[in-house]
Design an enzyme around this catalytic site. Structure first.
Site, PDB file in Angstrom:
ATOM      1  N   ARG A 277       0.851  -1.182   0.000  1.00  0.00           N
ATOM      2  CA  ARG A 277       0.000   0.000   0.000  1.00  0.00           C
ATOM      3  C   ARG A 277       0.891   1.237   0.000  1.00  0.00           C
ATOM      4  NH1 ARG A 277      -3.431  -2.624  -1.677  1.00  0.00           N
ATOM      5  NH2 ARG A 277      -5.499  -3.076  -0.842  1.00  0.00           N
TER       6      ARG A 277
ATOM      7  N   GLU B 275      -3.194   7.577  -4.767  1.00  0.00           N
ATOM      8  CA  GLU B 275      -3.505   7.078  -6.112  1.00  0.00           C
ATOM      9  C   GLU B 275      -4.786   7.720  -6.640  1.00  0.00           C
ATOM     10  OE1 GLU B 275      -3.592   2.814  -5.787  1.00  0.00           O
ATOM     11  OE2 GLU B 275      -1.580   2.768  -4.951  1.00  0.00           O
TER      12      GLU B 275
ATOM     13  N   HIS C 276      -0.605   0.306  -9.964  1.00  0.00           N
ATOM     14  CA  HIS C 276      -1.316  -0.625  -9.062  1.00  0.00           C
ATOM     15  C   HIS C 276      -1.885  -1.827  -9.838  1.00  0.00           C
ATOM     16  CE1 HIS C 276      -3.474  -0.787  -4.904  1.00  0.00           C
ATOM     17  NE2 HIS C 276      -3.255  -2.000  -5.361  1.00  0.00           N
TER      18      HIS C 276
HETATM   19  C1  GLV Z   1      -4.799  -4.948  -4.177  1.00  0.00           C
HETATM   20  O1  GLV Z   1      -4.251  -3.933  -3.934  1.00  0.00           O
HETATM   21  C2  GLV Z   1      -5.269  -5.869  -3.181  1.00  0.00           C
HETATM   22  O2  GLV Z   1      -5.236  -5.558  -1.984  1.00  0.00           O
HETATM   23  O3  GLV Z   1      -5.722  -6.950  -3.580  1.00  0.00           O
END
Ligand code: GLV
Length: 302
Positions: free
Chosen positions: A221, A250, A268
């Site tokens: 994250r 983001e 991401h």
């Molecule tokens: C993506 O960021 C997830 O947490 O699956």
């Protein structure tokens, strides 16, 4: 797979619904399947009294106020396991791309700069035989460690929970405190959840502990890393490079990142293989239907 008697109100855009719109659309709804871009806080939950389940299509669920949901009797589910290997693949991809300067090499080749063979062109760092530091030794962290094993790497890990001795042996992994991990690792890969304890875990102080030759990978994250401090560290070469799939705000990225050649950036997409994204969506739907059917969720968030 969705039974005919279940009515679906589908947001088929890539945009999260604004909060007021989300609340409006949740009226009379029993279940919600959502992505990490939707914030499900107490206000949303309070305004949707019929809601029984929030099924996040992600393993991380920091977008959902789980305590508030639990208080209101709403089950929260996530999508662990199905994305572990795919996400670990991508974290290792970022590690390798950053170490071997793949993006710079691609840009160089495309720009027609490759006029002659050059001895000292785009030297990178070896991966095999190096020390891999894994922060957060859960499912994904361990899967990254397993990849490191294939490259003959020594693995250091840091977690609040110690792995059992058999796992440590199998992954050639040693538990350390965070500062030791940062001081000794050639690659530091982040796989922790986002919580008040892990916010800005990587900051100016901790970046300064890392080797000058080290590479940081974040596919966890964004807010686990203080992005402004990282820009400083990369520009002033306190560390050699970084591979980032996630960012603090983001889809914005710190403007300082874009001009740096020693960072590999991705929007991401760590879990974004076709197979895995379908498996995540399927699991979220199954979680939602299970709860609506009065059954226990398959993968409750915990
Ligand atoms: C993506 O960021 C997830 O947490 O699956």
């Amino acid at each position: 797979m969705i039974p005919a008697e279940v009515t679906v109100d589908y947001n088929d855009t890539d945009q999260p619904l604004p909060k007021a719109e989300l609340i409006k659309r949740l009226q009379g709804k029993d279940g919600l399947i959502c992505h990490i871009i939707s914030t499900i806080d107490d206000e949303v939950l309070a305004a949707a009294p019929n809601l029984k389940v929030v099924a996040n299509v992600a393993v991380g669920y920091n977008n959902i106020d789980v305590a508030a949901a639990t208080r209101r009797g709403v089950v929260v589910t996530n999508t662990p396991d199905v994305l572990t290997e795919t996400t670990a693949d991508f974290a290792f991809t970022l590690l390798m791309a950053a170490a071997r300067r793949v993006v710079e090499a691609d840009a160089y080749a495309r720009a027609g700069q490759w006029k002659a063979w050059k001895w000292d062109l785009l030297w990178g760092a070896d991966i095999h035989g190096k020390t891999l530091g894994v922060v957060g030794f859960g499912r994904i962290g361990r899967a990254v460690a397993r990849r490191g094993l294939g490259f003959g790497m020594r693995v250091l890990y840091h977690d609040t929970v110690r792995a059992d001795p058999a796992t440590e042996r199998a992954l050639n992994a040693t538990a350390t405190d965070m500062d030791t991990l940062l001081r000794q690792s050639d690659f530091v890969s982040l796989h922790t959840l986002l919580s008040p304890e892990t916010r800005h875990l990587i900051n100016e102080r901790t970046l300064r502990l890392m080797k000058k030759t080290a590479i940081l990978v974040n596919a966890a994250r964004g807010p686990v890393v203080d992005e402004a401090a990282l820009v400083k560290a990369l520009s002033e070469r306190w560390i050699a490079g970084a591979g980032l799939d996630v960012f603090e705000e983001e889809p914005k990225m710190h403007p300082g990142l874009v001009g740096l050649s020693n960072v590999t950036l991705a929007p991401h997409i760590a879990s974004a293989s076709g197979e895995t994204r379908i498996a995540m969506a399927t699991l979220a739907v199954r979680n939602c239907l299970a709860v609506l059917d009065g059954k226990p969720p398959i993968t409750p968030a915990r």
